[in-house]
Design an enzyme around this catalytic site. Sequence first.
Site, PDB file in Angstrom:
ATOM      1  CB  SER A 269      -0.960  -0.102   1.143  1.00  0.00           C
ATOM      2  OG  SER A 269      -1.923   0.773   1.007  1.00  0.00           O
ATOM      3  CE  LYS A 273       0.135   5.220  -2.030  1.00  0.00           C
ATOM      4  NZ  LYS A 273      -0.887   4.506  -2.911  1.00  0.00           N
ATOM      5  CD1 TRP A 360      -7.881   3.553  -1.993  1.00  0.00           C
ATOM      6  CD2 TRP A 360      -9.494   4.424  -3.429  1.00  0.00           C
ATOM      7  NE1 TRP A 360      -8.105   4.644  -1.693  1.00  0.00           N
ATOM      8  CE2 TRP A 360      -9.008   5.351  -2.480  1.00  0.00           C
ATOM      9  CE3 TRP A 360     -10.800   4.976  -4.289  1.00  0.00           C
ATOM     10  CZ2 TRP A 360      -9.363   6.805  -2.550  1.00  0.00           C
ATOM     11  CZ3 TRP A 360     -11.002   6.458  -3.925  1.00  0.00           C
ATOM     12  CH2 TRP A 360     -10.167   7.182  -3.261  1.00  0.00           C
ATOM     13  CG  HIS A 409      -5.640  -2.507   0.382  1.00  0.00           C
ATOM     14  ND1 HIS A 409      -4.769  -2.136  -0.831  1.00  0.00           N
ATOM     15  CD2 HIS A 409      -5.203  -1.809   1.193  1.00  0.00           C
ATOM     16  CE1 HIS A 409      -3.948  -1.279  -0.406  1.00  0.00           C
ATOM     17  NE2 HIS A 409      -4.217  -1.099   0.808  1.00  0.00           N
TER      18      HIS A 409
HETATM   19  C1  GTR Z   1      -5.435   4.643   1.731  1.00  0.00           C
HETATM   20  C2  GTR Z   1      -4.711   5.459   0.306  1.00  0.00           C
HETATM   21  C3  GTR Z   1      -4.047   4.652  -0.585  1.00  0.00           C
HETATM   22  C4  GTR Z   1      -3.124   3.549   0.262  1.00  0.00           C
HETATM   23  C5  GTR Z   1      -3.717   3.250   1.763  1.00  0.00           C
HETATM   24  C6  GTR Z   1      -2.661   2.554   2.437  1.00  0.00           C
HETATM   25  O1  GTR Z   1      -6.149   5.361   2.399  1.00  0.00           O
HETATM   26  O2  GTR Z   1      -5.892   6.291  -0.139  1.00  0.00           O
HETATM   27  O3  GTR Z   1      -3.273   5.371  -1.375  1.00  0.00           O
HETATM   28  O4  GTR Z   1      -1.886   3.882   0.553  1.00  0.00           O
HETATM   29  O5  GTR Z   1      -4.336   3.999   2.189  1.00  0.00           O
HETATM   30  O6  GTR Z   1      -1.543   2.547   2.516  1.00  0.00           O
HETATM   31  O7  GTR Z   1      -3.131   1.830   3.513  1.00  0.00           O
END
Ligand code: GTR
Length: 428
Positions: A269, A273, A360, A409
């Site tokens: 997540s 990145k 998402w 996710h």
């Molecule tokens: C979310 C965000 C994503 C992702 C995620 C995370 O809220 O929108 O880009 O990075 O968090 O890191 O858990």
Amino acid sequence: MIRFFAQKGHFTLLLNLFFSLMVLSAQPKGFLYEESKVLQYELPDPLICFDGLKVSDFKEWLNKRRPEILQLFEEEVYGRSPKTLPSMSFEYVEETKGALNGKAIRKQVTIYLGEKKTESALNLLLYAPISSSKPVPAFLAMNFQGNHTVHLDPAIHISKAWVRNRNGIKNNRARPKDRGAAASRWAINEIISRGYALATVYYGDADPDFHDGFKNGVHSLFTRSDSEKRKSSDWGSIAGWAWGLSRCMDYLEKDPLIDSKRIAVMGHSRLGKTSLWAGATDERFAMVISNNSGCGGAALSRRRFGETVKRINTSFPHWFCENYKKYNDKEENCPVDQHMLIALTAPRPVYIASAEEDRWADPKGEFLSALHAEPVYQLFGKSFGAKKQPMLNRPVHRQIGYHVRNGKHDVTAYDWNQYLDFADQHLK
Ligand code: GTR
């Protein structure tokens, strides 16, 4: 109606419809989740240089075009990290042979950054297989809630750093009762039994994940005087976390248990990145793994599918550099898109993983980024091996690895099995 759905095949249809609705209701509203509604877009060509000439071989890529793209990501997306290092020292806090039921050596090491020990510190937890007589390859990955959450092992120190108030935490302090809370995301036994080490550090050690104007965390080590304004290309939190991973690498290079030439940097997540940016900025990482990294990670921004640049810059104004906000609702003006970030890993192996229900993060956009990074890998005679998005749970493992698994996710045992197979192929 009932009879219609009771017929063979129609029931499955109903079930699929029901699950699709469930998935959709779990995503923030008002965003694009329909493939047919993605508008046409044109991606910048990773192989066309600033002077308009096309890269013809890998040497030109490495010497000319790669530095150009790296500079664009530094200036326009993640922000520029400092080129000088603070003074650093390592302290062995604890070392035990025979951890994890006798299978591992556990080390806890503090990496102090800055002149004084009070300035900034990264607390690294390391497990290495006890059976190995020579240095082993390793996975390095940041964790979200503190080292003590990755395993039930009672000897893991509880983080003293700021943590997010969630799951009942009220005072921003980590709690012993959360030991092992994130264990399902860390296939530690599997990693060790397959001959790898795992090194992990709490991401908040490098930079607490809230917007404080870059006064705390690793940014504070380089803060200029108050009168000097921050530049719109100065590093944000993702760059701060990635820089922290490089400092962990500085330590791992000195640890005799680890073969630092065979370290995979992995993240999920926002930390996916981060691992992509760490791999781009620090070529010592021999492999890069992005798990469900989505917008600002592996997913193509120009698709505007799921999370958008504007949304991410609004929810998390501290993650990227100030310049990135210029591309809110104007993705097409950005001189880079995320396939060029993946290309920065070339020729090293890179793995992009998606999850079907993680709309998402735009699973298709994550796949397309990998696909459009392939021309750069081809300069090195390396390939991806997929022309269209593979079916669910059908991984592709060449120099670029990819899978989309069923589910949401998360980081699962399935994901780790793929990373371990991919690592067996490239790091052993
Ligand atoms: C979310 C965000 C994503 C992702 C995620 C995370 O809220 O929108 O880009 O990075 O968090 O890191 O858990």
